[in-house]
Design a protein around this motif. Structure first.
Motif, PDB file in Angstrom:
ATOM      1  N   THR A   1       0.866  -1.174   0.000  1.00 53.63           N
ATOM      2  CA  THR A   1       0.000   0.000   0.000  1.00 53.63           C
ATOM      3  C   THR A   1       0.915   1.240   0.000  1.00 53.63           C
ATOM      4  O   THR A   1       2.037   1.182   0.508  1.00 53.63           O
ATOM      5  CB  THR A   1      -0.915   0.011   1.232  1.00 53.63           C
ATOM      6  OG1 THR A   1      -0.121  -0.118   2.419  1.00 53.63           O
ATOM      7  CG2 THR A   1      -1.912  -1.136   1.175  1.00 53.63           C
ATOM      8  N   PRO A   2       0.463   2.345  -0.571  1.00 55.39           N
ATOM      9  CA  PRO A   2       1.355   3.506  -0.719  1.00 55.39           C
ATOM     10  C   PRO A   2       1.913   4.037   0.593  1.00 55.39           C
ATOM     11  O   PRO A   2       3.109   4.382   0.672  1.00 55.39           O
ATOM     12  CB  PRO A   2       0.458   4.549  -1.408  1.00 55.39           C
ATOM     13  CG  PRO A   2      -0.549   3.747  -2.147  1.00 55.39           C
ATOM     14  CD  PRO A   2      -0.821   2.556  -1.271  1.00 55.39           C
ATOM     15  N   GLY A   3       1.082   4.123   1.625  1.00 54.46           N
ATOM     16  CA  GLY A   3       1.555   4.662   2.896  1.00 54.46           C
ATOM     17  C   GLY A   3       2.648   3.818   3.521  1.00 54.46           C
ATOM     18  O   GLY A   3       3.679   4.350   3.969  1.00 54.46           O
ATOM     19  N   ARG A   4       2.451   2.504   3.570  1.00 57.09           N
ATOM     20  CA  ARG A   4       3.453   1.629   4.162  1.00 57.09           C
ATOM     21  C   ARG A   4       4.740   1.609   3.328  1.00 57.09           C
ATOM     22  O   ARG A   4       5.840   1.522   3.874  1.00 57.09           O
ATOM     23  CB  ARG A   4       2.886   0.225   4.331  1.00 57.09           C
ATOM     24  CG  ARG A   4       3.856  -0.834   4.900  1.00 57.09           C
ATOM     25  CD  ARG A   4       4.693  -0.353   6.079  1.00 57.09           C
ATOM     26  NE  ARG A   4       3.981   0.329   7.134  1.00 57.09           N
ATOM     27  CZ  ARG A   4       3.509  -0.248   8.219  1.00 57.09           C
ATOM     28  NH1 ARG A   4       3.675  -1.555   8.389  1.00 57.09           N
ATOM     29  NH2 ARG A   4       2.878   0.461   9.143  1.00 57.09           N
TER      30      ARG A   4
ATOM     31  N   PRO B   1      -0.856  12.098  -3.695  1.00 56.05           N
ATOM     32  CA  PRO B   1       0.426  12.656  -3.218  1.00 56.05           C
ATOM     33  C   PRO B   1       1.513  11.592  -3.064  1.00 56.05           C
ATOM     34  O   PRO B   1       2.665  11.818  -3.445  1.00 56.05           O
ATOM     35  CB  PRO B   1       0.057  13.270  -1.859  1.00 56.05           C
ATOM     36  CG  PRO B   1      -1.393  13.603  -1.979  1.00 56.05           C
ATOM     37  CD  PRO B   1      -1.965  12.493  -2.812  1.00 56.05           C
ATOM     38  N   GLN B   2       1.153  10.423  -2.514  1.00 58.25           N
ATOM     39  CA  GLN B   2       2.142   9.347  -2.364  1.00 58.25           C
ATOM     40  C   GLN B   2       2.601   8.826  -3.718  1.00 58.25           C
ATOM     41  O   GLN B   2       3.771   8.483  -3.903  1.00 58.25           O
ATOM     42  CB  GLN B   2       1.559   8.198  -1.527  1.00 58.25           C
ATOM     43  CG  GLN B   2       1.396   8.516  -0.057  1.00 58.25           C
ATOM     44  CD  GLN B   2       0.003   9.045   0.251  1.00 58.25           C
ATOM     45  OE1 GLN B   2      -0.646   9.638  -0.595  1.00 58.25           O
ATOM     46  NE2 GLN B   2      -0.448   8.801   1.469  1.00 58.25           N
ATOM     47  N   LEU B   3       1.681   8.753  -4.677  1.00 63.55           N
ATOM     48  CA  LEU B   3       2.051   8.285  -6.016  1.00 63.55           C
ATOM     49  C   LEU B   3       3.042   9.258  -6.667  1.00 63.55           C
ATOM     50  O   LEU B   3       3.990   8.841  -7.334  1.00 63.55           O
ATOM     51  CB  LEU B   3       0.805   8.134  -6.892  1.00 63.55           C
ATOM     52  CG  LEU B   3      -0.188   7.032  -6.486  1.00 63.55           C
ATOM     53  CD1 LEU B   3      -1.395   7.040  -7.419  1.00 63.55           C
ATOM     54  CD2 LEU B   3       0.474   5.661  -6.497  1.00 63.55           C
TER      55      LEU B   3
ATOM     56  N   GLU C   1       9.255  10.200  -7.915  1.00 61.31           N
ATOM     57  CA  GLU C   1      10.550  10.857  -7.765  1.00 61.31           C
ATOM     58  C   GLU C   1      11.659   9.901  -7.324  1.00 61.31           C
ATOM     59  O   GLU C   1      12.839  10.235  -7.449  1.00 61.31           O
ATOM     60  CB  GLU C   1      10.438  11.992  -6.740  1.00 61.31           C
ATOM     61  CG  GLU C   1       9.408  13.065  -7.094  1.00 61.31           C
ATOM     62  CD  GLU C   1       9.756  13.806  -8.368  1.00 61.31           C
ATOM     63  OE1 GLU C   1      10.954  14.062  -8.572  1.00 61.31           O
ATOM     64  OE2 GLU C   1       8.839  14.112  -9.159  1.00 61.31           O
ATOM     65  N   ILE C   2      11.308   8.726  -6.792  1.00 60.20           N
ATOM     66  CA  ILE C   2      12.329   7.876  -6.171  1.00 60.20           C
ATOM     67  C   ILE C   2      12.526   6.523  -6.846  1.00 60.20           C
ATOM     68  O   ILE C   2      13.384   5.754  -6.429  1.00 60.20           O
ATOM     69  CB  ILE C   2      12.021   7.659  -4.670  1.00 60.20           C
ATOM     70  CG1 ILE C   2      10.656   6.981  -4.491  1.00 60.20           C
ATOM     71  CG2 ILE C   2      12.080   8.971  -3.909  1.00 60.20           C
ATOM     72  CD1 ILE C   2      10.316   6.684  -3.034  1.00 60.20           C
TER      73      ILE C   2
END
Length: 439
Positions: A129-132, A165-167, A172-173
């Motif tokens: 999941t994006p947050g984790r 926002p997480q996507l 960038e990384i």
């Protein structure tokens, strides 16, 4: 002529796993997507839930990885919920039973250090999941410099849950040079913008028109005047144990979940469980697993489990309430009629739902049959507070359709003895102390 998995150039070790699982031939999304993924192009796959789209990206990617390599993930699969993360992880485990490829599923709700320890041994495929994912990256427990393949699964749900926002941070990384695969049940304007931002040039695969239910799902609906009558109808339907063998009941709120559970717990046979946001994560995961194993007949849930619950023998989905997001109707009913099976979706509609129901039918381009309430179902009076809530919602809907509408509902208006128009459909007389419809 339909192709075989062998003709789609799936690795031999995975073919053995497919044989064990009982997958005989590719589904349409698999047949179209696998060659495209093998060719290295970016794709956007639009397919309903239950059509085999998870295997459509897992089969070619696992084939291309071939064997374990290094410690950092080469495939990153982003999913919106912990339930879907677990489910995709289980699918990978099944498909790699004859392979040495390593995988892990990470998600919120438990301490990130446990997941960090899981990654120390190295993984080839990471489901997150994006947050984790960002938790692990910021802590230094994870590097993403080796990612060659990025999958964004259930992209429409990602946007609904506010993960943009997480996507963008992820963009960038991770390496610029990679293959991107995006899958969604719908292709809205927002999904098109996301595709253009993340995928640059891509090919779109739309196996069925966007927001179209799976054909094997039989959809019906009942017009029901109020909450209490909905409970009576649920109780009546579930008495048929031979027909309603494994049932998911979707509700809008945890309060409704608790209310339905109380009735079902007393009146329906078989094991029952309830899922909503107040339930501990382990409780939710265990309930879904027990339901999948056939140990539970009835699962009552909010939309927290509308996705990521892959159970092949669900006989019925019952929408006790309509979802807040119309697209979630597709995902809800997609819990049945999976893996080539048939299934039934039943929706209960109260007066304030009629406007929303019309829009859902417009979205899915389908007119759904309305069934008469069975004579054995007791039709209860609509309580005053519920009636007021319904009228307020109907006023709100009319104002949306006609901004000049002044509103027929007045807060201080006293209750009269006259029946509301919807209740006229359910005129009743008292017979021996029971409420019955007047014929």
């Amino acid at each position: 002529m339909k192709k075989t998995f062998e003709e789609l150039k799936i690795a031999k070790s995975i073919l053995k796993s497919l044989d064990d699982i009982g997958f005989v031939s590719p589904t349409p999304i698999q047949e179209h997507a696998i060659p495209k993924i093998n060719s290295g192009v970016n794709i956007v796959g639009v397919a309903q839930t239950g059509t085999g789209k998870t295997a459509a990206y897992l089969l070619p990617l696992l084939t291309r990885l071939k064997k374990p390599e290094g410690t950092d993930p080469r495939v990153l699969i982003l999913v919106p919920t912990r339930e879907l993360s677990i489910q995709v992880g289980e699918d990978i485990a099944e498909l790699t039973s004859y392979s040495e490829l390593r995988h892990a599923s990470v998600f919120g709700g438990i301490g990130w250090t446990k997941h960090a320890a899981l990654l120390e041994q190295g993984v080839d495929v990471l489901v997150a999941t994006p947050g984790r994912l960002m938790d692990l990256y910021r802590s230094g427990a994870l590097t993403l410099k080796k990612v060659k393949y990025l999958v964004i699964d259930e992209a429409d749900r990602m946007l609904d849950m506010g993960f943009m926002p997480q996507l963008r941070q992820l963009q960038e990384i991770i390496p610029v040079k990679r293959q991107n695969l995006l899958f969604s049940a719908t292709f809205s304007e927002e999904i098109e913008k996301l595709s253009e931002e993340f995928l640059d040039h891509y090919e779109k695969l739309e196996i069925a028109p966007s927001a179209t239910p799976v054909k094997q799902v039989t959809q019906t609906a009942y017009m029901v005047p109020n909450y209490r009558t909905k409970l009576n109808l649920i109780k009546y339907l579930l008495e048929d144990e031979e027909k309603f063998t494994r049932v998911v009941i979707f509700v809008k709120t945890k309060e409704h979940a608790e209310g339905v559970f109380k009735v079902v717990e007393r009146k329906a046979e078989g094991e029952k469980r309830i899922l909503h946001s107040n339930k501990a994560q382990n409780s939710r995961i265990n309930a879904i697993q027990a339901f999948k194993n056939g140990e539970i007949r009835i699962l009552i849930t909010t939309d927290v489990s509308a996705r990521g619950m892959d159970v092949s023998q669900v006989s019925h989905v019952i929408n006790f309430d309509l979802p807040n997001d119309y697209d979630d109707y597709i995902h809800r009913i997609g819990r049945t009629a999976r893996a080539g099976n048939t299934g039934d979706a039943i929706t209960l509609i109260d007066p304030s739902d009629e406007w929303h129901w019309a829009k859902i039918q417009q979205l899915i381009r389908t007119s759904i049959d309305l069934l008469p309430l069975p004579d054995a179902v007791e039709v209860s009076e609509t309580e005053f507070d519920e009636n007021q809530q319904q009228l307020r919602e109907i006023d709100r809907q009319r104002k949306i359709d006609d901004p000049t509408f002044q509103g027929a509902f007045h807060q201080k208006k006293k209750r009269t003895g006259s029946k509301r128009s919807f209740d006229d459909k359910f005129a009743r007389t008292k017979v021996r102390g029971k409420t019955k419809k007047r014929r």
